[in-house]
Structures are given as C-alpha cells and as structure tokens.
Design a protein around this motif. Structure first.
Motif, PDB file in Angstrom:
ATOM      1  N   GLU A   1       0.719  -1.330  -0.025  1.00  0.00           N
ATOM      2  CA  GLU A   1       0.330  -0.136   0.212  1.00  0.00           C
ATOM      3  C   GLU A   1       0.876   1.135   0.014  1.00  0.00           C
ATOM      4  OE1 GLU A   1      -3.379   2.669   0.326  1.00  0.00           O
ATOM      5  OE2 GLU A   1      -3.539   0.219  -0.867  1.00  0.00           O
ATOM      6  N   VAL A   2       2.108   1.235   0.914  1.00  0.00           N
ATOM      7  CA  VAL A   2       3.065   2.143   0.427  1.00  0.00           C
ATOM      8  C   VAL A   2       3.767   2.614  -0.661  1.00  0.00           C
ATOM      9  CG1 VAL A   2       4.905   3.527   1.445  1.00  0.00           C
ATOM     10  CG2 VAL A   2       3.261   2.478   3.666  1.00  0.00           C
ATOM     11  N   ASP A   3       4.024   1.831  -1.309  1.00  0.00           N
ATOM     12  CA  ASP A   3       4.084   1.916  -2.799  1.00  0.00           C
ATOM     13  C   ASP A   3       3.143   2.261  -3.559  1.00  0.00           C
ATOM     14  OD1 ASP A   3       7.150   1.172  -1.832  1.00  0.00           O
ATOM     15  OD2 ASP A   3       7.132  -0.660  -2.898  1.00  0.00           O
ATOM     16  N   ARG A   4       2.011   1.401  -4.021  1.00  0.00           N
ATOM     17  CA  ARG A   4       0.515   2.159  -4.524  1.00  0.00           C
ATOM     18  C   ARG A   4       0.447   3.339  -4.068  1.00  0.00           C
ATOM     19  NH1 ARG A   4      -4.198   3.563  -5.130  1.00  0.00           N
ATOM     20  NH2 ARG A   4      -4.401   3.208  -2.277  1.00  0.00           N
ATOM     21  N   ARG A   5       1.162   3.930  -2.924  1.00  0.00           N
ATOM     22  CA  ARG A   5       0.584   5.474  -2.586  1.00  0.00           C
ATOM     23  C   ARG A   5       1.306   6.650  -3.099  1.00  0.00           C
ATOM     24  NH1 ARG A   5      -3.460   6.621   2.917  1.00  0.00           N
ATOM     25  NH2 ARG A   5      -4.574   4.711   3.094  1.00  0.00           N
ATOM     26  N   TYR A   6       2.497   5.482  -3.095  1.00  0.00           N
ATOM     27  CA  TYR A   6       4.106   7.278  -3.306  1.00  0.00           C
ATOM     28  C   TYR A   6       4.690   6.560  -4.018  1.00  0.00           C
ATOM     29  CZ  TYR A   6       1.819   8.780   1.480  1.00  0.00           C
ATOM     30  OH  TYR A   6       0.545   8.438   2.291  1.00  0.00           O
ATOM     31  N   GLY A   7       4.659   5.773  -4.956  1.00  0.00           N
ATOM     32  CA  GLY A   7       5.367   5.015  -5.707  1.00  0.00           C
ATOM     33  C   GLY A   7       6.050   3.479  -5.535  1.00  0.00           C
ATOM     34  N   VAL A   8       6.519   2.938  -6.374  1.00  0.00           N
ATOM     35  CA  VAL A   8       7.194   1.861  -5.897  1.00  0.00           C
ATOM     36  C   VAL A   8       8.455   2.321  -5.177  1.00  0.00           C
ATOM     37  CG1 VAL A   8       8.420   0.022  -7.503  1.00  0.00           C
ATOM     38  CG2 VAL A   8       6.443   0.260  -8.305  1.00  0.00           C
ATOM     39  N   GLY A   9       8.965   1.909  -4.411  1.00  0.00           N
ATOM     40  CA  GLY A   9      10.535   2.671  -4.219  1.00  0.00           C
ATOM     41  C   GLY A   9      10.465   2.802  -2.688  1.00  0.00           C
ATOM     42  N   THR A  10       9.060   3.542  -2.343  1.00  0.00           N
ATOM     43  CA  THR A  10       9.103   4.154  -1.241  1.00  0.00           C
ATOM     44  C   THR A  10       9.104   2.958   0.527  1.00  0.00           C
ATOM     45  OG1 THR A  10       7.280   5.907  -2.403  1.00  0.00           O
ATOM     46  CG2 THR A  10       7.371   5.908   0.314  1.00  0.00           C
ATOM     47  N   TRP A  11       8.879   1.777   0.129  1.00  0.00           N
ATOM     48  CA  TRP A  11       9.194   1.352   1.592  1.00  0.00           C
ATOM     49  C   TRP A  11      10.271   0.711   1.130  1.00  0.00           C
ATOM     50  CZ3 TRP A  11       5.808   0.298   5.276  1.00  0.00           C
ATOM     51  CH2 TRP A  11       7.098  -0.727   6.291  1.00  0.00           C
ATOM     52  N   ALA A  12      11.174   0.392   0.534  1.00  0.00           N
ATOM     53  CA  ALA A  12      12.578   0.104   0.182  1.00  0.00           C
ATOM     54  C   ALA A  12      13.356   1.681   0.672  1.00  0.00           C
ATOM     55  CB  ALA A  12      13.371   0.352  -1.126  1.00  0.00           C
ATOM     56  N   GLY A  13      13.112   2.534   0.556  1.00  0.00           N
ATOM     57  CA  GLY A  13      13.349   3.323   1.659  1.00  0.00           C
ATOM     58  C   GLY A  13      13.406   3.623   2.507  1.00  0.00           C
ATOM     59  N   LEU A  14      12.262   3.690   2.839  1.00  0.00           N
ATOM     60  CA  LEU A  14      11.559   3.759   4.547  1.00  0.00           C
ATOM     61  C   LEU A  14      12.529   3.084   5.097  1.00  0.00           C
ATOM     62  CD1 LEU A  14       7.366   4.069   4.604  1.00  0.00           C
ATOM     63  CD2 LEU A  14       9.553   5.827   5.775  1.00  0.00           C
ATOM     64  N   LEU A  15      12.913   1.461   5.090  1.00  0.00           N
ATOM     65  CA  LEU A  15      13.473   0.559   5.498  1.00  0.00           C
ATOM     66  C   LEU A  15      14.427   1.140   5.434  1.00  0.00           C
ATOM     67  CD1 LEU A  15      12.462  -2.144   4.083  1.00  0.00           C
ATOM     68  CD2 LEU A  15      11.944  -2.174   6.282  1.00  0.00           C
ATOM     69  N   GLN A  16      15.085   1.531   4.725  1.00  0.00           N
ATOM     70  CA  GLN A  16      16.515   1.920   4.768  1.00  0.00           C
ATOM     71  C   GLN A  16      16.813   3.719   6.030  1.00  0.00           C
ATOM     72  OE1 GLN A  16      19.055   0.616   2.970  1.00  0.00           O
ATOM     73  NE2 GLN A  16      20.643   1.822   3.603  1.00  0.00           N
ATOM     74  N   LEU A  17      16.011   3.676   5.579  1.00  0.00           N
ATOM     75  CA  LEU A  17      15.209   5.589   6.756  1.00  0.00           C
ATOM     76  C   LEU A  17      15.621   4.734   7.709  1.00  0.00           C
ATOM     77  CD1 LEU A  17      15.587   8.608   6.941  1.00  0.00           C
ATOM     78  CD2 LEU A  17      13.209   8.581   7.002  1.00  0.00           C
ATOM     79  N   SER A  18      14.784   4.594   8.110  1.00  0.00           N
ATOM     80  CA  SER A  18      14.712   3.346   9.256  1.00  0.00           C
ATOM     81  C   SER A  18      15.909   2.684  10.222  1.00  0.00           C
ATOM     82  CB  SER A  18      13.746   1.843   9.936  1.00  0.00           C
ATOM     83  OG  SER A  18      13.815   0.612   8.738  1.00  0.00           O
ATOM     84  N   LYS A  19      17.619   2.404   9.371  1.00  0.00           N
ATOM     85  CA  LYS A  19      18.376   1.948   9.674  1.00  0.00           C
ATOM     86  C   LYS A  19      19.151   2.823  10.481  1.00  0.00           C
ATOM     87  CE  LYS A  19      17.969  -2.058   7.047  1.00  0.00           C
ATOM     88  NZ  LYS A  19      18.331  -2.434   6.627  1.00  0.00           N
ATOM     89  N   GLN A  20      18.965   4.394  10.296  1.00  0.00           N
ATOM     90  CA  GLN A  20      19.693   5.323  10.269  1.00  0.00           C
ATOM     91  C   GLN A  20      19.124   6.143  11.576  1.00  0.00           C
ATOM     92  OE1 GLN A  20      21.610   6.745   8.214  1.00  0.00           O
ATOM     93  NE2 GLN A  20      20.880   4.876   7.111  1.00  0.00           N
ATOM     94  N   PRO A  21      19.786   6.644  12.197  1.00  0.00           N
ATOM     95  CA  PRO A  21      20.269   7.519  14.154  1.00  0.00           C
ATOM     96  C   PRO A  21      19.028   8.476  13.892  1.00  0.00           C
ATOM     97  CG  PRO A  21      22.134   7.800  12.681  1.00  0.00           C
ATOM     98  CD  PRO A  21      21.634   7.003  12.019  1.00  0.00           C
ATOM     99  N   GLN A  22      18.137   8.474  14.743  1.00  0.00           N
ATOM    100  CA  GLN A  22      16.659   9.540  14.775  1.00  0.00           C
ATOM    101  C   GLN A  22      17.689  11.108  14.965  1.00  0.00           C
ATOM    102  OE1 GLN A  22      14.462   9.260  18.215  1.00  0.00           O
ATOM    103  NE2 GLN A  22      12.730  10.725  17.716  1.00  0.00           N
ATOM    104  N   LYS A  23      16.515  11.961  13.712  1.00  0.00           N
ATOM    105  CA  LYS A  23      16.612  13.369  13.916  1.00  0.00           C
ATOM    106  C   LYS A  23      16.727  13.721  15.521  1.00  0.00           C
ATOM    107  CE  LYS A  23      15.930  17.297  10.857  1.00  0.00           C
ATOM    108  NZ  LYS A  23      17.235  17.853  11.322  1.00  0.00           N
ATOM    109  N   LYS A  24      17.549  14.727  15.810  1.00  0.00           N
ATOM    110  CA  LYS A  24      16.401  15.549  16.999  1.00  0.00           C
ATOM    111  C   LYS A  24      16.690  16.652  16.118  1.00  0.00           C
ATOM    112  CE  LYS A  24      18.453  12.345  19.859  1.00  0.00           C
ATOM    113  NZ  LYS A  24      17.593  11.721  20.323  1.00  0.00           N
ATOM    114  N   TYR A  25      15.506  17.423  16.519  1.00  0.00           N
ATOM    115  CA  TYR A  25      14.724  18.630  15.554  1.00  0.00           C
ATOM    116  C   TYR A  25      14.827  19.696  16.995  1.00  0.00           C
ATOM    117  CZ  TYR A  25      12.287  15.963  12.171  1.00  0.00           C
ATOM    118  OH  TYR A  25      11.859  14.903  11.126  1.00  0.00           O
ATOM    119  N   THR A  26      15.156  20.882  16.285  1.00  0.00           N
ATOM    120  CA  THR A  26      15.477  22.044  17.255  1.00  0.00           C
ATOM    121  C   THR A  26      13.499  22.156  17.443  1.00  0.00           C
ATOM    122  OG1 THR A  26      15.626  23.671  15.239  1.00  0.00           O
ATOM    123  CG2 THR A  26      17.637  22.322  15.954  1.00  0.00           C
ATOM    124  N   ASP A  27      13.858  23.389  18.513  1.00  0.00           N
ATOM    125  CA  ASP A  27      12.711  23.978  18.818  1.00  0.00           C
ATOM    126  C   ASP A  27      12.084  25.153  17.691  1.00  0.00           C
ATOM    127  OD1 ASP A  27      12.816  22.876  21.538  1.00  0.00           O
ATOM    128  OD2 ASP A  27      13.336  24.938  22.270  1.00  0.00           O
TER     129      ASP A  27
END
Length: 80
Positions: free
Chosen positions: A35-61
């Motif tokens: 469903e994620v790939d259907r909504r946002y394009g093929v490869g979106t899910w793979a990109g999310l998986l890759q991103l999930s392995k990165q450290p969490q971004k710390k946002y400024t105020d």
C-alpha cells in the motif's frame, strides 16, 4: 515498524488500519508495504526501511515550530 524512531512520524509511514489488521495481525506488514508503494511510488517502502536504520534526527525548537505550522496548514487545506 513505527517502533523505529527515525521513521515513527514519517508521513509516508502513518496510516490508519482496521483493528483486525493493526491489533490482531501485527499490522499486516506484507499488505502495508504494498500500500505504501501504491500510494507514494515503487521503492518508497525500501526507502523507509533504509531510513529506519539511521539514527533518529534531533529537531531544534525552531524546526519543530516549522513542522507544526506545516502540518496545521496541510490539515486546514485538507478540510477545505
């Protein structure tokens, strides 16, 4: 999984599911991926998986304030 902090709040990884899928079938990851790939394009899910392995971004105020404005605008536009 949204247990990964780096993708927990990513807008391509947040969708409603029926209680059966979400609570009793572990979120049906096989269907969710499709469903994620259907909504946002093929490869979106793979990109999310890759991103999930990165450290969490710390946002400024300031970045958090900008995100609040952005998503409030998106909500208002959607409700029009």
């Amino acid at each position: 999984s949204r247990a990964n902090n780096s993708t927990k709040y990513h807008e391509h990884n947040n969708h409603a599911q029926c209680p059966d899928c979400n609570m009793y079938n572990n979120g049906r990851p096989d269907f969710y991926e499709l469903e994620v790939d259907r909504r946002y394009g093929v490869g979106t899910w793979a990109g999310l998986l890759q991103l999930s392995k990165q450290p969490q971004k710390k946002y400024t105020d300031q970045e958090m304030k900008e995100l609040i404005v952005l998503y409030n605008t998106k909500i208002a536009d959607h409700l029009k």
